[in-house]
Design a protein around this motif. Structure first.
Motif, PDB file in Angstrom:
ATOM      1  N   LYS A  16       0.827  -1.208   0.000  1.00 26.77           N
ATOM      2  CA  LYS A  16       0.000   0.000   0.000  1.00 26.77           C
ATOM      3  C   LYS A  16       0.862   1.259   0.000  1.00 26.77           C
ATOM      4  CE  LYS A  16      -3.591   1.926   2.478  1.00 26.77           C
ATOM      5  NZ  LYS A  16      -4.003   2.154   3.858  1.00 26.77           N
ATOM      6  N   GLU A  17       0.435   2.246  -0.770  1.00 27.51           N
ATOM      7  CA  GLU A  17       1.184   3.493  -0.874  1.00 27.51           C
ATOM      8  C   GLU A  17       1.497   4.064   0.509  1.00 27.51           C
ATOM      9  OE1 GLU A  17      -0.804   6.481  -3.195  1.00 27.51           O
ATOM     10  OE2 GLU A  17       0.840   7.902  -2.956  1.00 27.51           O
ATOM     11  N   GLY A  18       2.734   4.435   0.702  1.00 31.36           N
ATOM     12  CA  GLY A  18       3.152   5.039   1.960  1.00 31.36           C
ATOM     13  C   GLY A  18       3.743   4.064   2.964  1.00 31.36           C
ATOM     14  N   THR A  19       3.561   2.751   2.739  1.00 35.95           N
ATOM     15  CA  THR A  19       4.106   1.752   3.669  1.00 35.95           C
ATOM     16  C   THR A  19       5.624   1.907   3.767  1.00 35.95           C
ATOM     17  OG1 THR A  19       2.386   0.226   2.944  1.00 35.95           O
ATOM     18  CG2 THR A  19       4.217  -0.727   4.190  1.00 35.95           C
ATOM     19  N   PRO A  20       6.159   2.017   4.989  1.00 36.10           N
ATOM     20  CA  PRO A  20       7.616   2.133   5.108  1.00 36.10           C
ATOM     21  C   PRO A  20       8.322   0.815   4.776  1.00 36.10           C
ATOM     22  CG  PRO A  20       6.584   2.100   7.285  1.00 36.10           C
ATOM     23  CD  PRO A  20       5.468   2.109   6.284  1.00 36.10           C
ATOM     24  N   LEU A  21       9.429   0.922   4.049  1.00 36.13           N
ATOM     25  CA  LEU A  21      10.231  -0.239   3.681  1.00 36.13           C
ATOM     26  C   LEU A  21      11.687   0.090   3.991  1.00 36.13           C
ATOM     27  CD1 LEU A  21       8.862  -0.845   0.049  1.00 36.13           C
ATOM     28  CD2 LEU A  21       8.148  -2.086   2.105  1.00 36.13           C
ATOM     29  N   ARG A  22      12.508  -0.951   4.079  1.00 35.28           N
ATOM     30  CA  ARG A  22      13.954  -0.733   4.151  1.00 35.28           C
ATOM     31  C   ARG A  22      14.619  -1.547   3.055  1.00 35.28           C
ATOM     32  NH1 ARG A  22      14.264  -1.299  10.562  1.00 35.28           N
ATOM     33  NH2 ARG A  22      13.328   0.706  11.069  1.00 35.28           N
ATOM     34  N   ILE A  23      15.489  -0.889   2.316  1.00 34.92           N
ATOM     35  CA  ILE A  23      16.225  -1.554   1.242  1.00 34.92           C
ATOM     36  C   ILE A  23      17.619  -1.891   1.780  1.00 34.92           C
ATOM     37  CG2 ILE A  23      16.990  -1.375  -1.149  1.00 34.92           C
ATOM     38  CD1 ILE A  23      13.907  -0.993  -0.728  1.00 34.92           C
ATOM     39  N   VAL A  24      17.995  -3.162   1.675  1.00 37.95           N
ATOM     40  CA  VAL A  24      19.272  -3.601   2.233  1.00 37.95           C
ATOM     41  C   VAL A  24      20.360  -3.495   1.165  1.00 37.95           C
ATOM     42  CG1 VAL A  24      20.491  -5.421   3.469  1.00 37.95           C
ATOM     43  CG2 VAL A  24      18.002  -5.179   3.737  1.00 37.95           C
ATOM     44  N   ALA A  25      21.220  -2.479   1.323  1.00 38.69           N
ATOM     45  CA  ALA A  25      22.319  -2.228   0.379  1.00 38.69           C
ATOM     46  C   ALA A  25      23.618  -2.631   1.055  1.00 38.69           C
ATOM     47  CB  ALA A  25      22.337  -0.757  -0.015  1.00 38.69           C
ATOM     48  N   GLY A  26      23.997  -3.883   0.902  1.00 35.94           N
ATOM     49  CA  GLY A  26      25.187  -4.368   1.603  1.00 35.94           C
ATOM     50  C   GLY A  26      24.978  -4.254   3.097  1.00 35.94           C
ATOM     51  N   GLY A  27      25.842  -3.518   3.780  1.00 38.96           N
ATOM     52  CA  GLY A  27      25.730  -3.363   5.223  1.00 38.96           C
ATOM     53  C   GLY A  27      24.773  -2.260   5.658  1.00 38.96           C
ATOM     54  N   LYS A  28      24.198  -1.563   4.679  1.00 41.52           N
ATOM     55  CA  LYS A  28      23.348  -0.409   5.009  1.00 41.52           C
ATOM     56  C   LYS A  28      21.882  -0.715   4.789  1.00 41.52           C
ATOM     57  CE  LYS A  28      25.469   3.753   5.180  1.00 41.52           C
ATOM     58  NZ  LYS A  28      25.305   5.174   4.877  1.00 41.52           N
ATOM     59  N   LYS A  29      21.035  -0.051   5.558  1.00 43.82           N
ATOM     60  CA  LYS A  29      19.595  -0.166   5.322  1.00 43.82           C
ATOM     61  C   LYS A  29      19.063   1.204   4.948  1.00 43.82           C
ATOM     62  CE  LYS A  29      19.091  -4.287   8.041  1.00 43.82           C
ATOM     63  NZ  LYS A  29      18.325  -5.058   9.004  1.00 43.82           N
ATOM     64  N   LEU A  30      18.474   1.299   3.783  1.00 45.00           N
ATOM     65  CA  LEU A  30      18.003   2.577   3.261  1.00 45.00           C
ATOM     66  C   LEU A  30      16.518   2.708   3.551  1.00 45.00           C
ATOM     67  CD1 LEU A  30      19.627   2.245  -0.310  1.00 45.00           C
ATOM     68  CD2 LEU A  30      20.746   2.909   1.844  1.00 45.00           C
ATOM     69  N   GLU A  31      16.139   3.841   4.139  1.00 41.85           N
ATOM     70  CA  GLU A  31      14.726   4.110   4.391  1.00 41.85           C
ATOM     71  C   GLU A  31      14.021   4.312   3.055  1.00 41.85           C
ATOM     72  OE1 GLU A  31      13.204   4.322   7.395  1.00 41.85           O
ATOM     73  OE2 GLU A  31      15.036   3.997   8.569  1.00 41.85           O
ATOM     74  N   ALA A  32      12.851   3.689   2.905  1.00 37.24           N
ATOM     75  CA  ALA A  32      12.105   3.816   1.652  1.00 37.24           C
ATOM     76  C   ALA A  32      10.621   3.742   1.977  1.00 37.24           C
ATOM     77  CB  ALA A  32      12.490   2.693   0.688  1.00 37.24           C
ATOM     78  N   ALA A  33       9.803   4.104   1.013  1.00 36.20           N
ATOM     79  CA  ALA A  33       8.352   4.014   1.200  1.00 36.20           C
ATOM     80  C   ALA A  33       7.696   3.665  -0.131  1.00 36.20           C
ATOM     81  CB  ALA A  33       7.793   5.334   1.726  1.00 36.20           C
ATOM     82  N   VAL A  34       6.632   2.861  -0.044  1.00 34.81           N
ATOM     83  CA  VAL A  34       5.894   2.482  -1.251  1.00 34.81           C
ATOM     84  C   VAL A  34       5.352   3.747  -1.920  1.00 34.81           C
ATOM     85  CG1 VAL A  34       3.866   1.259  -2.132  1.00 34.81           C
ATOM     86  CG2 VAL A  34       5.291   0.205  -0.342  1.00 34.81           C
ATOM     87  N   ALA A  35       5.556   3.843  -3.231  1.00 27.74           N
ATOM     88  CA  ALA A  35       5.126   5.026  -3.987  1.00 27.74           C
ATOM     89  C   ALA A  35       4.264   4.583  -5.161  1.00 27.74           C
ATOM     90  CB  ALA A  35       6.341   5.796  -4.495  1.00 27.74           C
ATOM     91  N   LYS A  36       3.413   5.489  -5.588  1.00 35.01           N
ATOM     92  CA  LYS A  36       2.573   5.227  -6.764  1.00 35.01           C
ATOM     93  C   LYS A  36       3.424   5.200  -8.018  1.00 35.01           C
ATOM     94  CE  LYS A  36      -2.217   6.713  -6.537  1.00 35.01           C
ATOM     95  NZ  LYS A  36      -2.706   7.828  -5.751  1.00 35.01           N
ATOM     96  N   VAL A  37       3.110   4.285  -8.953  1.00 32.72           N
ATOM     97  CA  VAL A  37       3.700   4.378 -10.285  1.00 32.72           C
ATOM     98  C   VAL A  37       2.596   4.796 -11.258  1.00 32.72           C
ATOM     99  CG1 VAL A  37       5.578   2.747  -9.921  1.00 32.72           C
ATOM    100  CG2 VAL A  37       3.381   1.896 -10.702  1.00 32.72           C
ATOM    101  N   PRO A  38       2.936   5.519 -12.323  1.00 33.54           N
ATOM    102  CA  PRO A  38       4.258   6.065 -12.630  1.00 33.54           C
ATOM    103  C   PRO A  38       4.755   7.038 -11.558  1.00 33.54           C
ATOM    104  CG  PRO A  38       2.587   6.993 -14.084  1.00 33.54           C
ATOM    105  CD  PRO A  38       1.929   5.893 -13.335  1.00 33.54           C
ATOM    106  N   PHE A  39       6.074   7.009 -11.364  1.00 31.41           N
ATOM    107  CA  PHE A  39       6.691   7.922 -10.407  1.00 31.41           C
ATOM    108  C   PHE A  39       6.546   9.361 -10.887  1.00 31.41           C
ATOM    109  CE2 PHE A  39       9.004   3.926  -9.906  1.00 31.41           C
ATOM    110  CZ  PHE A  39       8.979   3.767  -8.533  1.00 31.41           C
ATOM    111  N   LEU A  40       6.540   9.493 -12.204  1.00 30.40           N
ATOM    112  CA  LEU A  40       6.544  10.812 -12.827  1.00 30.40           C
ATOM    113  C   LEU A  40       5.192  11.054 -13.480  1.00 30.40           C
ATOM    114  CD1 LEU A  40       8.789  12.909 -13.202  1.00 30.40           C
ATOM    115  CD2 LEU A  40       9.161  11.969 -15.483  1.00 30.40           C
ATOM    116  N   LYS A  41       4.584  12.193 -13.179  1.00 28.81           N
ATOM    117  CA  LYS A  41       3.326  12.558 -13.836  1.00 28.81           C
ATOM    118  C   LYS A  41       3.666  13.448 -15.018  1.00 28.81           C
ATOM    119  CE  LYS A  41       1.205  10.746 -10.216  1.00 28.81           C
ATOM    120  NZ  LYS A  41       2.398   9.994  -9.825  1.00 28.81           N
ATOM    121  N   LEU A  42       3.365  12.984 -16.212  1.00 28.23           N
ATOM    122  CA  LEU A  42       3.718  13.775 -17.399  1.00 28.23           C
ATOM    123  C   LEU A  42       2.478  14.375 -18.042  1.00 28.23           C
ATOM    124  CD1 LEU A  42       6.394  11.434 -18.922  1.00 28.23           C
ATOM    125  CD2 LEU A  42       6.791  13.698 -17.987  1.00 28.23           C
TER     126      LEU A  42
END
Lengths: 130, 368
Positions: free
Chosen positions: B342-368
């Motif tokens: 669901k949009e807005g749900t907090p996620l963490r992306i595991v980049a090697g030893g680091k955890k990156l804060e992320a959140a579910v976003a609507k696609v398309p990311f870009l409104k054209l």
């Protein structure tokens, strides 16, 4: 592509420039910055640490790729280039524009200068990326 | 490594080249970001001649296309194109593709004709797959090697190309095509389609004419600063729109329903390969979903990085990630457990030893 003669090079595409005594600058090569394309972030969180040759001292993010940065020789990380640091200059594309000059990444104090002898000179490095 | 008709031209332009799907392709000519912005704000031209093209012709051409693809090809009038996929019977995707319903000038009485445009990496697999399922009165012809393909994309594409043809480009509806004379070359298939979200055209041309077409397009675009664009920007452009890339976001083990391709999966259209599995999956409900997310960090998510919930439980994996040149922050897509999509749900992306804060976003990311 440019390969300055006063530098030593690694197969991981880092360069080292000894400036005085055992103090040296470390960066990535012109070949590396071209392959990575425009950098969007340089991360170095190892200032103050002493790392062995080949250990990871930082990370560079380009649009398409993430690459780790490896110590060309053993040493202590004295400084992270403030022009690249997100808390200061935050201009990672400096590495693309001037990889051997303003785009240096860290200043180190080498632990063992004899390790430099095991690195490639400009001609040997150029041959590996030709 | 194979070449496209333009590989030497790319090398002559000084492009950074790499192997992609077995072809020697341009990744970037100047920089990915510059080429990206050229397409979003002006116009760019891509050589995508590596793509595969099959012709399906015969009295039961439609039946074969309906049987192997997920979308409803019976809705296509001559001159229409459609995004679709080839499902397998175990809830995976053999390939995603475009289906064109062709004019019938080359057909005998009672025959229909289609063109299927498939990913370069899957040409052989798709050819084998479709032929294996061809129990119909339909012939397949692989014209991949004889076909060049340019994508001219961006808000200025129609203006730049209009002087090269009598076809009224501005009036062409999205996902339609015409065959016509273009830049003095006969029989060019002009398609109002693309993989960037910025509008434009895809031009299918006989391989031997590809370079003439490329030169004509670059020349016509000179006054507005047209740029050749490589596969690097093709990827950032498509990811900002949330378009799937085969081999990254979808593959033999991801279902179209999980991938958010329910809109091209017409379960009511009649029997097709995979229909039974997909009807069952729809009834049961999917367990994971291809989900867009934005990263609140300077580090960039990459294919294969694990995704965790905010308690540290692994709930998915990144399939595509990039720094978004238009938005200026990192974005990605990945499969996550359905209760975290669901949009807005907090996620963490595991980049090697680091955890990156992320959140579910609507696609398309870009409104054209």
């Amino acid at each position: 592509m440019v390969f300055p003669a006063d530098l030593k090079y690694t197969s991981e595409h880092e360069w080292v420039r000894l400036i005085e005594g055992n103090i040296a600058y470390v960066g990535i090569t012109d070949f590396a910055q071209r392959e990575l394309d425009e950098l969007v972030y340089v991360e170095v969180e190892s200032v103050g640490e002493t790392l062995g040759k080949g250990e990871v001292f930082g990370t560079v993010e380009a649009v398409k790729t993430t690459s780790e940065l490896f110590m060309p020789v053993s040493g202590k990380i004295l400084e992270f280039n403030p022009a690249l640091d997100e808390k200061q200059g935050d201009d990672p594309t400096l590495v693309n524009r001037d990889p051997y000059g303003e785009g240096w990444i860290v200043k180190i104090e080498c632990t063992d200068l004899s390790e430099l002898d095991s690195l490639m000179d400009a001609a040997a490095y150029e041959a590996t990326v030709a | 490594m194979k070449s496209t008709p333009l590989t030497p031209a790319h090398i002559a332009l000084g492009a950074r080249m790499a192997e992609f799907a077995g072809y020697h392709m341009p990744i970037s000519y100047t920089s990915i970001q510059e080429e990206h912005h050229a397409v979003r704000n002006g116009v760019g031209v891509f050589d995508v001649s590596h793509m595969g093209e099959f012709i399906v012709r015969g009295r039961q051409a439609l039946d074969l296309v309906q049987y192997v693809t997920s979308n409803d090809a019976s809705r296509l009038a001559i001159g229409d194109a459609q995004y679709s996929c080839l499902p397998n019977s175990q809830g995976g995707i053999v390939d995603d593709l475009l289906v064109y319903r062709l004019p019938e000038d080359m057909c005998a009485e009672g025959e229909q004709a289609f063109m299927l445009v498939v990913n370069a990496s899957n040409i052989e697999k798709d050819w084998e797959w479709i032929n294996r399922h061809n129990r119909f009165d339909a012939r397949l012809i692989n014209i991949s090697e004889q076909t060049g393909l340019l994508a001219v994309q961006g808000p200025r594409a129609a203006n730049v190309l209009q002087p090269l043809t009598d076809v009224n480009l501005a009036q062409m509806k999205y996902y339609t095509f015409v065959k016509g004379r273009f830049a003095g070359i006969d029989n060019v298939l002009i398609s109002a389609t693309g993989y960037t979200g910025s509008g434009g055209f895809e031009l299918y041309v006989e391989a031997s004419q590809t370079e003439a077409l490329w030169k004509a397009v670059l020349e016509a675009g000179k006054p507005v600063g047209i740029r050749p664009v490589g596969l690097g920007a093709r990827d950032t452009l498509r990811l900002e729109m949330g378009y799937c890339l085969y081999g990254n976001d979808i593959d033999d083990h991801t279902s179209p329903l999980e991938a958010g391709l329910g809109w091209i999966t017409k379960l009511q259209k009649g029997d097709f390969v995979g229909a039974e599995y997909l009807r069952h999956q729809k009834q049961e409900g999917i367990k994971r979903k291809l989900t867009g997310f934005r990263v609140d960090d300077r580090r960039v998510p990459r294919h294969g990085y694990p995704i965790e919930d905010d308690h540290g439980n692994v709930i998915g994996v990144v399939t595509s990630g990039t720094q978004s040149p238009s938005l200026g922050y990192p974005i990605g897509m990945g499969y996550v457990a359905i209760d975290h999509a669901k949009e807005g749900t907090p996620l963490r992306i595991v980049a090697g030893g680091k955890k990156l804060e992320a959140a579910v976003a609507k696609v398309p990311f870009l409104k054209l």
